[in-house]
Design an enzyme around this catalytic site. Sequence first.
Site, mmCIF file in Angstrom:
data_model
loop_
_atom_site.group_PDB
_atom_site.id
_atom_site.type_symbol
_atom_site.label_atom_id
_atom_site.label_comp_id
_atom_site.label_asym_id
_atom_site.label_seq_id
_atom_site.Cartn_x
_atom_site.Cartn_y
_atom_site.Cartn_z
ATOM 1 N N GLU A 53 4.265 -2.855 -7.008
ATOM 2 C CA GLU A 53 3.882 -3.471 -5.737
ATOM 3 C C GLU A 53 4.023 -4.992 -5.791
ATOM 4 O O GLU A 53 4.529 -5.603 -4.856
ATOM 5 C CB GLU A 53 2.453 -3.078 -5.355
ATOM 6 C CG GLU A 53 2.281 -1.613 -5.038
ATOM 7 C CD GLU A 53 3.029 -1.137 -3.804
ATOM 8 O OE1 GLU A 53 3.325 -1.962 -2.910
ATOM 9 O OE2 GLU A 53 3.331 0.066 -3.727
ATOM 10 N N ASN A 107 6.704 -7.104 -3.631
ATOM 11 C CA ASN A 107 6.267 -8.171 -2.723
ATOM 12 C C ASN A 107 7.017 -9.468 -2.993
ATOM 13 O O ASN A 107 7.425 -10.159 -2.059
ATOM 14 C CB ASN A 107 4.763 -8.424 -2.859
ATOM 15 C CG ASN A 107 3.930 -7.469 -2.039
ATOM 16 O OD1 ASN A 107 4.436 -6.614 -1.324
ATOM 17 N ND2 ASN A 107 2.619 -7.608 -2.152
ATOM 18 N N ARG A 151 7.845 -1.540 5.866
ATOM 19 C CA ARG A 151 6.836 -1.860 4.855
ATOM 20 C C ARG A 151 5.485 -1.397 5.373
ATOM 21 O O ARG A 151 5.145 -1.630 6.530
ATOM 22 C CB ARG A 151 6.801 -3.369 4.557
ATOM 23 C CG ARG A 151 8.133 -3.999 4.177
ATOM 24 C CD ARG A 151 8.908 -3.276 3.111
ATOM 25 N NE ARG A 151 8.152 -3.068 1.894
ATOM 26 C CZ ARG A 151 8.517 -2.256 0.923
ATOM 27 N NH1 ARG A 151 9.618 -1.553 1.025
ATOM 28 N NH2 ARG A 151 7.781 -2.131 -0.137
#
Length: 164
Positions: A54, A58, A121
């Site tokens: 994650e 990002n 997303r």
Amino acid sequence: METKNNTVLRNEMEMTFDAVSVNEAFARVAVAAFVTPLNPTMEEISDIKTAVSEAVTNAIIHGYDSELWQEDNREEKNQVYLRCTIEEDVLEVEIKDTGKGIEDIDQAMEPLFTTRPELDRSGMGFAFMEAFMDNLEVESKPGYGTSVLMKKKLGTTSWIWQEE
């Protein structure tokens, strides 16, 4: 690297890689391999890999918005920086980018908030990092990038030391 009864007390590694999506899997596996001397459970490995995934995603998707950097005409490559430290039975993972940064960290950390809905997303990245790690700190400055610092205490080491 120091050891006590074949258990790592302190170890550190750093790596830098291009901010491209194929390197997300590489970062996950690298961190998972780094913690193996602590004999983590499968659940701990899964949690760590998910949180790293994650954070790296990002950095790639949100930190390096391709339109912003094309306008900026930057010559250097977009990079993701990864540093891991093991201190006794605690893993610390820092993932940094030098991208566009986050305007409002509190808002960005709200579940379901995303700045890239056109990429489907879900806005759950920070929520997953918080859920799977014991501690999460996010620092960011617009125009200069973001640093995500995560910590996780691995449970199998402590009880071994207590037997002594």
